[in-house]
Design an enzyme around this catalytic site. Structure first.
Site, short mmCIF file in Angstrom:
data_model
loop_
_atom_site.label_atom_id
_atom_site.label_comp_id
_atom_site.label_asym_id
_atom_site.label_seq_id
_atom_site.Cartn_x
_atom_site.Cartn_y
_atom_site.Cartn_z
N HIS A 144 0.84 -1.21 0.00
CA HIS A 144 0.00 0.00 0.00
C HIS A 144 0.87 1.25 0.00
O HIS A 144 2.06 1.20 0.30
CB HIS A 144 -0.92 0.03 1.23
CG HIS A 144 -2.14 -0.84 1.10
ND1 HIS A 144 -2.13 -2.18 1.44
CD2 HIS A 144 -3.39 -0.58 0.62
CE1 HIS A 144 -3.32 -2.69 1.20
NE2 HIS A 144 -4.10 -1.75 0.70
N LYS A 148 -0.69 4.88 4.48
CA LYS A 148 -1.58 3.93 5.18
C LYS A 148 -1.12 3.73 6.62
O LYS A 148 0.07 3.54 6.88
CB LYS A 148 -1.63 2.59 4.43
CG LYS A 148 -2.61 1.61 5.06
CD LYS A 148 -3.00 0.49 4.14
CE LYS A 148 -3.94 -0.49 4.79
NZ LYS A 148 -5.23 0.10 5.19
P1 NAD Z 1 -7.62 9.26 5.14
O1 NAD Z 1 -6.61 9.35 6.22
O2 NAD Z 1 -7.35 9.93 3.83
O3 NAD Z 1 -9.04 9.79 5.67
C1 NAD Z 1 -9.49 9.58 6.99
C2 NAD Z 1 -10.72 10.45 7.24
O4 NAD Z 1 -11.15 10.23 8.58
C3 NAD Z 1 -10.43 11.96 7.11
O5 NAD Z 1 -11.56 12.58 6.52
C4 NAD Z 1 -10.33 12.41 8.57
O6 NAD Z 1 -10.72 13.76 8.75
C5 NAD Z 1 -11.36 11.48 9.22
N1 NAD Z 1 -11.11 11.36 10.66
C6 NAD Z 1 -9.97 11.00 11.28
N2 NAD Z 1 -10.12 11.05 12.62
C7 NAD Z 1 -11.40 11.45 12.84
C8 NAD Z 1 -12.17 11.68 14.00
N3 NAD Z 1 -11.66 11.50 15.23
N4 NAD Z 1 -13.45 12.07 13.85
C9 NAD Z 1 -14.00 12.23 12.62
N5 NAD Z 1 -13.32 12.03 11.48
C10 NAD Z 1 -12.03 11.64 11.59
O7 NAD Z 1 -7.88 7.69 4.92
P2 NAD Z 1 -8.43 6.91 3.63
O8 NAD Z 1 -7.30 6.49 2.78
O9 NAD Z 1 -9.58 7.66 3.02
O10 NAD Z 1 -8.97 5.58 4.35
C11 NAD Z 1 -9.92 5.67 5.39
C12 NAD Z 1 -10.13 4.29 6.00
O11 NAD Z 1 -10.69 3.42 5.02
C13 NAD Z 1 -8.83 3.59 6.46
O12 NAD Z 1 -9.11 2.81 7.58
C14 NAD Z 1 -8.48 2.70 5.27
O13 NAD Z 1 -7.68 1.61 5.63
C15 NAD Z 1 -9.86 2.28 4.86
N6 NAD Z 1 -10.01 1.82 3.48
C16 NAD Z 1 -10.94 0.86 3.28
C17 NAD Z 1 -11.20 0.41 2.01
C18 NAD Z 1 -12.29 -0.61 1.81
O14 NAD Z 1 -12.57 -0.97 0.65
N7 NAD Z 1 -12.95 -1.05 2.87
C19 NAD Z 1 -10.50 0.95 0.92
C20 NAD Z 1 -9.57 1.96 1.16
C21 NAD Z 1 -9.34 2.40 2.45
#
Ligand code: NAD
Length: 255
Positions: A144, A148
């Protein structure tokens, strides 16, 4: 029209959800939760709020791609004010997973560590291969992007669970997530899950089955994060008609 709330809206996947929802006829973005303020423009009809109660009230269904602590906060609020939830956040600890199960008694929840169609099929294939190739050593490698935070990826952990299930093994007893030093020979049942980080890789998972004289590697590569946002929207549409309970992406795709 299904009103969708996005939790984690300013994140990498959250921003794509906002764009992709514009393309869906019978769904519209109604609200986003923000901790401070949004650093991009959004349609004025969308409620931008840091008040969890108002956020939940403004949505028929919520899609979450945030961080484990934030997801926990969302689950705690949803238990007080139940709404269907699509949870994509990975790296949840046991307490958070238990909370998710508890919440799913009150509302429909679809939890998927990977929302893509390809990985849903990969999990099926891994289960089948693990069961059919009992003498083969199983090793999983995931790659990744450098940003991440959790490791190994939720997808890799789910794949390791599928592999263990194919052999009736308890993944918690056989998973190895690193090798260093004079550790001795590989044991028969161990399933290794190794994490590599670098650059802008969206997500690559290889599940290898290795034996003397031959090996098979099943590989999935996500080339765009829209795979996840579009998959989550598809899941949300499906979940909006379901009863309370905990669902997987395989339920939604009827695999
Ligand atoms: P990112 O770091 O770009 O975004 C995280 C988001 O969470 C941001 O908008 C941030 O403001 C918000 N956030 C963080 N702490 C917070 C809090 N205390 N209260 C409210 N909001 C809060 O991450 P990303 O790359 O968009 O990934 C997000 C999550 O999704 C990760 O856990 C990642 O591993 C997961 N993910 C899952 C899939 C899937 O298909 N299930 C795919 C990609 C990523």
């Amino acid at each position: 029209m299904i009103k969708v709330g996005v939790f984690g809206a300013s994140g990498r996947v959250g921003k794509l959800l906002i764009e992709d929802l514009k393309l869906i006829e019978d769904m519209s973005l109604s609200t986003v939760f923000v901790r401070n303020s949004l650093d991009f423009a959004i349609d004025p009809s969308v409620l931008v709020t840091s008040d969890m109660h108002s956020f939940i009230n403004a949505a028929d269904i919520i899609i979450d791609f945030s961080l484990p602590e934030a997801c926990e906060m969302l689950l705690e609020e949803a238990i007080k004010n139940p709404k269907p939830l699509v949870i994509g956040t990975t790296g949840l600890n046991n307490h958070q997973l238990n909370l998710l199960k508890q919440a799913s008694e009150l509302m429909p929840i679809l939890y998927a560590t990977n929302m893509s169609l390809g990985v849903a099929l990969l999990n099926k294939l891994v289960y089948q291969a693990s069961s059919a190739l009992k003498d083969f050593d199983i090793e999983i490698v995931e790659m990744h992007h450098r940003h991440k935070k959790d490791a190994p990826s939720g997808t890799a952990l789910t794949l390791s669970e599928s592999a263990a299930a194919g052999r009736n093994l308890d993944i918690n007893k056989v998973r190895v997530s690193g090798r260093d030093g004079n550790i001795g020979e590989r044991s028969k049942d161990e399933i290794a899950v190794m994490a590599l980080r670098g650059g802008d890789i969206v997500g690559r998972h290889t599940v290898g089955f290795y034996n003397d004289g031959e090996f098979i590697e099943l590989n999935h590569t996500a080339t765009s994060r829209n795979t996840f946002s579009k998959g989550a929207i598809r899941a949300a549409k499906w979940l909006s008609t379901q009863e309370s309970g905990l669902y997987s992406i395989a339920d939604c795709l009827e695999f």
